[in-house]
Design a protein around this motif. Structure first.
Motif, PDB file in Angstrom:
ATOM      1  N   THR A  60       0.841  -1.196   0.000  1.00 32.60           N
ATOM      2  CA  THR A  60       0.000   0.000   0.000  1.00 32.60           C
ATOM      3  C   THR A  60       0.871   1.239   0.000  1.00 32.60           C
ATOM      4  N   ILE A  61       0.513   2.205  -0.848  1.00 36.36           N
ATOM      5  CA  ILE A  61       1.082   3.546  -0.807  1.00 36.36           C
ATOM      6  C   ILE A  61      -0.073   4.483  -0.446  1.00 36.36           C
ATOM      7  N   GLN A  62      -0.026   5.064   0.753  1.00 38.64           N
ATOM      8  CA  GLN A  62      -1.116   5.926   1.228  1.00 38.64           C
ATOM      9  C   GLN A  62      -0.605   7.351   1.369  1.00 38.64           C
ATOM     10  N   TRP A  63      -1.092   8.226   0.482  1.00 35.44           N
ATOM     11  CA  TRP A  63      -0.723   9.632   0.522  1.00 35.44           C
ATOM     12  C   TRP A  63      -1.576  10.352   1.561  1.00 35.44           C
ATOM     13  N   THR A  64      -1.010  10.708   2.668  1.00 33.33           N
ATOM     14  CA  THR A  64      -1.646  11.275   3.849  1.00 33.33           C
ATOM     15  C   THR A  64      -2.777  10.366   4.320  1.00 33.33           C
ATOM     16  N   ARG A  65      -3.821  10.924   4.853  1.00 29.32           N
ATOM     17  CA  ARG A  65      -4.938  10.156   5.390  1.00 29.32           C
ATOM     18  C   ARG A  65      -6.230  10.814   4.928  1.00 29.32           C
ATOM     19  N   SER A  66      -7.337  10.223   5.302  1.00 30.70           N
ATOM     20  CA  SER A  66      -8.592  10.931   5.130  1.00 30.70           C
ATOM     21  C   SER A  66      -8.483  12.265   5.869  1.00 30.70           C
ATOM     22  N   VAL A  67      -9.078  13.318   5.308  1.00 23.02           N
ATOM     23  CA  VAL A  67      -8.873  14.676   5.808  1.00 23.02           C
ATOM     24  C   VAL A  67      -7.402  15.072   5.609  1.00 23.02           C
ATOM     25  N   GLY A  68      -6.784  14.603   4.527  1.00 20.59           N
ATOM     26  CA  GLY A  68      -5.382  14.915   4.253  1.00 20.59           C
ATOM     27  C   GLY A  68      -5.179  16.412   4.063  1.00 20.59           C
ATOM     28  N   SER A  69      -4.193  16.968   4.794  1.00 20.84           N
ATOM     29  CA  SER A  69      -4.037  18.425   4.841  1.00 20.84           C
ATOM     30  C   SER A  69      -2.704  18.902   4.288  1.00 20.84           C
ATOM     31  N   ALA A  70      -2.073  18.111   3.431  1.00 16.84           N
ATOM     32  CA  ALA A  70      -0.810  18.556   2.843  1.00 16.84           C
ATOM     33  C   ALA A  70      -1.004  19.858   2.082  1.00 16.84           C
ATOM     34  N   ARG A  71      -0.052  20.787   2.245  1.00 17.79           N
ATOM     35  CA  ARG A  71      -0.089  22.036   1.493  1.00 17.79           C
ATOM     36  C   ARG A  71       0.979  21.963   0.415  1.00 17.79           C
ATOM     37  N   MET A  72       0.572  21.861  -0.816  1.00 14.55           N
ATOM     38  CA  MET A  72       1.502  21.618  -1.912  1.00 14.55           C
ATOM     39  C   MET A  72       1.986  22.941  -2.487  1.00 14.55           C
ATOM     40  N   ASP A  73       2.934  23.537  -1.792  1.00 20.22           N
ATOM     41  CA  ASP A  73       3.409  24.855  -2.184  1.00 20.22           C
ATOM     42  C   ASP A  73       4.130  24.831  -3.524  1.00 20.22           C
ATOM     43  N   TRP A  74       4.675  23.684  -3.909  1.00 15.40           N
ATOM     44  CA  TRP A  74       5.351  23.602  -5.208  1.00 15.40           C
ATOM     45  C   TRP A  74       4.379  23.719  -6.388  1.00 15.40           C
ATOM     46  N   LEU A  75       3.082  23.568  -6.100  1.00 18.21           N
ATOM     47  CA  LEU A  75       2.060  23.771  -7.126  1.00 18.21           C
ATOM     48  C   LEU A  75       1.425  25.152  -7.041  1.00 18.21           C
ATOM     49  N   GLY A  76       1.893  25.946  -6.087  1.00 16.73           N
ATOM     50  CA  GLY A  76       1.336  27.273  -5.892  1.00 16.73           C
ATOM     51  C   GLY A  76       0.274  27.342  -4.819  1.00 16.73           C
ATOM     52  N   ALA A  77      -0.010  26.245  -4.144  1.00 17.13           N
ATOM     53  CA  ALA A  77      -1.051  26.225  -3.113  1.00 17.13           C
ATOM     54  C   ALA A  77      -0.591  26.987  -1.882  1.00 17.13           C
ATOM     55  N   THR A  78      -1.480  27.748  -1.299  1.00 17.58           N
ATOM     56  CA  THR A  78      -1.203  28.450  -0.051  1.00 17.58           C
ATOM     57  C   THR A  78      -2.097  27.956   1.076  1.00 17.58           C
ATOM     58  N   ARG A  79      -2.915  26.945   0.781  1.00 19.00           N
ATOM     59  CA  ARG A  79      -3.785  26.320   1.779  1.00 19.00           C
ATOM     60  C   ARG A  79      -3.648  24.813   1.669  1.00 19.00           C
ATOM     61  N   GLY A  80      -4.065  24.116   2.713  1.00 18.09           N
ATOM     62  CA  GLY A  80      -4.028  22.666   2.704  1.00 18.09           C
ATOM     63  C   GLY A  80      -5.087  22.081   1.789  1.00 18.09           C
TER      64      GLY A  80
END
Length: 464
Positions: A302-322
């Motif tokens: 299994t590869i699980q990217w964060t969890r349910s309610v995943g709050s990663a802020r992907m600043d490399w895509l320009g995101a400023t929020r989770g």
């Protein structure tokens, strides 16, 4: 019958009990496996791929018959013949029992059965407190029914999945109320799977000293490598050298990712922080799982990217929020962002930023798919013998709905999966995703006719 030159469980052995696993080589004889094997004799593998918070359906669903002809799925276009998109399949079980949408979506996602009553309230004021899943997940049913003769029955790897303890965090269950913890540290996966350090009677300080004293596990096994290499033909020697180069590359990257050269670890950052190590951790986990399966150390992962309610802020895509925060926005909402090229503050539709995030996840999936496809096995490759089950706990984050789920299958499962299609299930009749899980079991040679709570299952998914 002539005995093979090498045992298929052969490893390179070195000083202080260090050992390095090898991939299958022709010198090991026919690649016959007793459980879940393809016609070519190579093992079938199952990989669960999880991403959180739903998707943007109109940018995810292909408009025609090409399974990669949508913005989000376009990164997989090179391997579209291996992809099946499912349109119109619902997580019916998640609409029953206790828990909020994230909890039930996550807990029922791979189990097809309601959550147990519990003490975690969640985000739904009217929901009864929820516990963990009420049955085993499909990956663990594969493990239990096929009983693969591998060092590890399965490997569960997470990228900033948090501390666990509730239904939001877990996707894998061996039985009701028995979740499998995710390993968030690539360095810990490396130590557990690829090296066998026996020095110092298992004393952690002694093991750390040993690791400091040697540059690489390959350096410790070089003499055995030279002995083994003399027995191999040209193609086997080239394959082993490529494998060992991959081992050294992983070691080098793990060391580079570690603070002050120490053991790499992944600590969940505050919700508002940029997660700059998110990408590094994910790529290392994918490389480690690929290598573990190449060495036949496991066949289920299994590869699980964060969890349910995943709050990663992907600043490399320009995101400023989770991601989770944005997923609650209305369809016509806008969000503050950053121009990646100039760094300037900009505004864009929230759905556009979430689309970019989901495209990025598909780019990561392409990385794993590409590694599998470029690993030869007989006349084919590892992707021919692998099934990747892509799941999400929600369909659309702002609605918290679990209908028309973004389920995706990649790989041919040894020829059992007829891929390269878009399968649509229109109409008022809700197609339960339990049926999809029956099909997954069948693809993995588990002769099931039902899965999870039988109330939400009518057999294998028709047409698949």
């Amino acid at each position: 019958m002539k005995s093979p030159l090498l045992d298929r469980r052969a490893v390179l052995r070195g000083v202080a009990g260090v050992s390095v696993a090898l991939p299958w080589l022709e010198a090991m004889g026919p690649a016959k496996r007793a459980q879940a094997a393809t016609l070519s004799g190579f093992p079938k593998r199952l990989i669960v791929w999880f991403t959180p918070d739903g998707t943007i359906k109109n940018n995810w669903t292909p408009p025609g018959t090409d399974p990669t002809a949508s913005r989000i799925l376009a990164p997989l276009a090179r391997y579209k013949d291996y992809v099946t998109v499912l349109d119109g399949v619902d997580n019916v079980a998640s609409y029953n029992g206790v828990g909020d949408g994230h909890q039930t979506g996550m807990g029922c996602m791979l189990t097809g059965i309601e959550l147990l009553p519990g003490s975690t309230k969640g985000g739904c004021d009217t929901c009864a407190p929820a516990g963990l899943a009420g049955g085993p997940s499909v990956d663990q049913v594969v493990v239990q029914k096929s009983a693969p003769n591998t060092k590890f029955s399965s490997l569960e790897m997470g990228i900033q999945t948090g501390g666990g303890g509730n239904a939001w965090s877990y996707s894998n269950y061996s039985a009701a109320n028995m979740p499998l913890p995710l390993e968030n540290s690539p360095a810990n996966v490396w130590k557990r799977v690829f090296t066998d350090l026996q020095a110092g009677g298992g004393d952690p300080m002694a093991l750390d000293r040993l690791k400091t004293e040697r540059k690489s596990v390959l350096d410790a096994t070089i003499k055995h490598y030279q002995t083994v290499a003399m027995k191999l033909g040209q193609s086997d020697r080239a394959k082993m050298n490529a494998h060992l180069q991959g081992v050294r590359d992983l070691e080098t990257r793990l060391l580079a990712a570690s603070p002050a050269g120490g053991a790499a670890s992944c600590v969940k950052p505050p919700q508002t922080a940029a997660t700059t190590d998110f990408r590094t951790t994910g790529k290392l986990h994918m490389d480690l799982l690929h290598m573990a399966m190449t060495c036949d150390l496991t066949r289920v992962g299994t590869i699980q990217w964060t969890r349910s309610v995943g709050s990663a802020r992907m600043d490399w895509l320009g995101a400023t929020r989770g991601q989770h925060d944005m997923s609650h926005d209305a369809n016509d909402a806008t969000t503050a962002a950053r121009d990646v090229a100039t760094g300037a503050a900009i505004t864009m539709p929230t759905a556009e930023m979430l689309t970019r995030i989901n495209i990025w996840y598909m780019e990561q999936l392409f990385y794993l798919v590409d590694k599998l496809a470029k690993t030869p096995e007989g006349a084919g490759n590892m992707l021919d013998n692998t099934l990747i089950l892509c799941v999400n706990e929600l369909s659309m984050g702002n609605a918290h709905n679990r209908t028309d789920m973004p389920f995706l299958l990649v790989g041919k499962a040894g020829g059992a999966h007829r891929s390269g299609r878009v399968l649509r299930y229109p109409g008022a009749t809700r197609v339960p995703h339990n049926n999809l899980m029956v099909s997954v079991l069948n693809f993995m040679d588990v002769p099931a006719t039902t899965f999870g709570n039988p109330k939400y299952c009518t057999g294998a998914l028709t047409g698949l």
